[in-house]
Scaffold this motif. Structure first.
Motif, PDB file in Angstrom:
ATOM      1  N   SER A  38      10.524  -7.354 -14.668  1.00  0.00           N
ATOM      2  CA  SER A  38       9.385  -6.590 -14.153  1.00  0.00           C
ATOM      3  C   SER A  38       9.567  -6.199 -12.689  1.00  0.00           C
ATOM      4  O   SER A  38       8.928  -5.274 -12.216  1.00  0.00           O
ATOM      5  CB  SER A  38       8.095  -7.390 -14.319  1.00  0.00           C
ATOM      6  OG  SER A  38       8.174  -8.600 -13.597  1.00  0.00           O
ATOM      7  N   GLY A  39      10.458  -6.893 -11.979  1.00  0.00           N
ATOM      8  CA  GLY A  39      10.694  -6.565 -10.573  1.00  0.00           C
ATOM      9  C   GLY A  39      11.670  -5.430 -10.372  1.00  0.00           C
ATOM     10  O   GLY A  39      11.824  -4.925  -9.261  1.00  0.00           O
ATOM     11  N   GLY A  40      12.314  -5.020 -11.435  1.00  0.00           N
ATOM     12  CA  GLY A  40      13.294  -3.947 -11.304  1.00  0.00           C
ATOM     13  C   GLY A  40      14.587  -4.444 -10.681  1.00  0.00           C
ATOM     14  O   GLY A  40      14.813  -5.630 -10.507  1.00  0.00           O
ATOM     15  N   GLU A  45      12.271  -2.750  -2.828  1.00  0.00           N
ATOM     16  CA  GLU A  45      11.838  -1.374  -3.062  1.00  0.00           C
ATOM     17  C   GLU A  45      10.645  -1.330  -4.023  1.00  0.00           C
ATOM     18  O   GLU A  45       9.695  -0.577  -3.815  1.00  0.00           O
ATOM     19  CB  GLU A  45      13.008  -0.575  -3.637  1.00  0.00           C
ATOM     20  CG  GLU A  45      12.739   0.894  -3.771  1.00  0.00           C
ATOM     21  CD  GLU A  45      13.979   1.635  -4.240  1.00  0.00           C
ATOM     22  OE1 GLU A  45      13.953   2.130  -5.383  1.00  0.00           O
ATOM     23  OE2 GLU A  45      14.955   1.691  -3.475  1.00  0.00           O
ATOM     24  N   THR A  46      10.694  -2.155  -5.067  1.00  0.00           N
ATOM     25  CA  THR A  46       9.590  -2.203  -6.035  1.00  0.00           C
ATOM     26  C   THR A  46       8.312  -2.674  -5.365  1.00  0.00           C
ATOM     27  O   THR A  46       7.239  -2.101  -5.592  1.00  0.00           O
ATOM     28  CB  THR A  46       9.942  -3.120  -7.216  1.00  0.00           C
ATOM     29  OG1 THR A  46      11.145  -2.662  -7.817  1.00  0.00           O
ATOM     30  CG2 THR A  46       8.842  -3.143  -8.255  1.00  0.00           C
ATOM     31  N   CYS A  47       8.413  -3.705  -4.538  1.00  0.00           N
ATOM     32  CA  CYS A  47       7.230  -4.230  -3.855  1.00  0.00           C
ATOM     33  C   CYS A  47       6.604  -3.195  -2.919  1.00  0.00           C
ATOM     34  O   CYS A  47       5.400  -2.953  -2.975  1.00  0.00           O
ATOM     35  CB  CYS A  47       7.590  -5.476  -3.043  1.00  0.00           C
ATOM     36  SG  CYS A  47       7.973  -6.922  -4.026  1.00  0.00           S
ATOM     37  N   MET A  50       6.527   0.949  -4.983  1.00  0.00           N
ATOM     38  CA  MET A  50       5.796   1.110  -6.240  1.00  0.00           C
ATOM     39  C   MET A  50       4.492   0.322  -6.280  1.00  0.00           C
ATOM     40  O   MET A  50       3.522   0.760  -6.892  1.00  0.00           O
ATOM     41  CB  MET A  50       6.686   0.723  -7.420  1.00  0.00           C
ATOM     42  CG  MET A  50       7.900   1.638  -7.538  1.00  0.00           C
ATOM     43  SD  MET A  50       8.898   1.266  -8.966  1.00  0.00           S
ATOM     44  CE  MET A  50       7.900   1.978 -10.246  1.00  0.00           C
ATOM     45  N   GLU A  51       4.471  -0.859  -5.653  1.00  0.00           N
ATOM     46  CA  GLU A  51       3.288  -1.709  -5.731  1.00  0.00           C
ATOM     47  C   GLU A  51       2.436  -1.686  -4.462  1.00  0.00           C
ATOM     48  O   GLU A  51       1.328  -2.214  -4.471  1.00  0.00           O
ATOM     49  CB  GLU A  51       3.701  -3.156  -6.051  1.00  0.00           C
ATOM     50  CG  GLU A  51       4.457  -3.308  -7.354  1.00  0.00           C
ATOM     51  CD  GLU A  51       3.624  -2.968  -8.576  1.00  0.00           C
ATOM     52  OE1 GLU A  51       2.389  -3.199  -8.555  1.00  0.00           O
ATOM     53  OE2 GLU A  51       4.205  -2.463  -9.555  1.00  0.00           O
ATOM     54  N   CYS A  77       6.552 -10.838  -4.388  1.00  0.00           N
ATOM     55  CA  CYS A  77       6.843 -10.048  -3.193  1.00  0.00           C
ATOM     56  C   CYS A  77       6.537 -10.873  -1.944  1.00  0.00           C
ATOM     57  O   CYS A  77       7.252 -10.818  -0.953  1.00  0.00           O
ATOM     58  CB  CYS A  77       5.976  -8.798  -3.156  1.00  0.00           C
ATOM     59  SG  CYS A  77       6.309  -7.630  -4.476  1.00  0.00           S
ATOM     60  N   LEU A  83       5.092  -9.815  -9.104  1.00  0.00           N
ATOM     61  CA  LEU A  83       5.429  -8.620  -9.879  1.00  0.00           C
ATOM     62  C   LEU A  83       5.318  -8.865 -11.387  1.00  0.00           C
ATOM     63  O   LEU A  83       5.159  -7.918 -12.155  1.00  0.00           O
ATOM     64  CB  LEU A  83       6.845  -8.150  -9.540  1.00  0.00           C
ATOM     65  CG  LEU A  83       7.045  -7.597  -8.137  1.00  0.00           C
ATOM     66  CD1 LEU A  83       8.526  -7.360  -7.869  1.00  0.00           C
ATOM     67  CD2 LEU A  83       6.254  -6.326  -7.937  1.00  0.00           C
TER      68      LEU A  83
END
Length: 127
Positions: A38-40, A45-47, A50-51, A77, A83
């Motif tokens: 789920s964190g990619g 970058e995901t934190c 995207m979030e 994160c 995440l």
């Protein structure tokens, strides 16, 4: 087979329970995969992108083992944002219990079914 054995239906045989255990098994694998990734690929970058959460590298270094364990799944994160969705870990537990229940029932039905067929083979046919 005799009427007494057929009267119970297919659910007294072990094979349906064994096949039924494949449903939670597949769901368990899919849920774990979804939670584990789920964190990619790039958590920072995901934190942030995207979030909309701040990425805390010091917190992640202190709690490095959390994101690498098989269960419970976490990929945080920072100290307050994970995440991995909150429903993932309870779903994994539920599906594991359902799969174990089906497998245990299949084992019990194997023993019961074999005893029942042995008894029915020794009964006279006119019953």
């Amino acid at each position: 087979m005799s009427y007494a054995l057929r009267r119970g239906g297919e659910w007294h045989k072990p094979l349906p329970w064994l096949l039924l255990s494949l449903v939670p098994c597949c769901g368990l694998q899919a849920t774990w995969f979804l939670g584990a990734f789920s964190g990619g690929m790039d958590v920072k970058e995901t934190c942030e992108l995207m979030e909309g959460q701040t990425y805390d590298p010091a917190y992640r270094d202190e709690n490095r083992q959390e994101s690498s364990q098989l269960f419970p799944l976490h990929d945080k994160c920072n100290a307050s944002y994970d995440l991995v969705p909150a429903w993932i870990n309870p779903t994994i537990v539920f599906l594991a219990v359902a799969m174990a229940g089906c497998l245990i029932t299949a084992v019990v039905m194997t023993a019961t079914y074999s005893k029942m067929t042995q008894r029915l083979q020794h009964l006279p046919e006119h019953l």
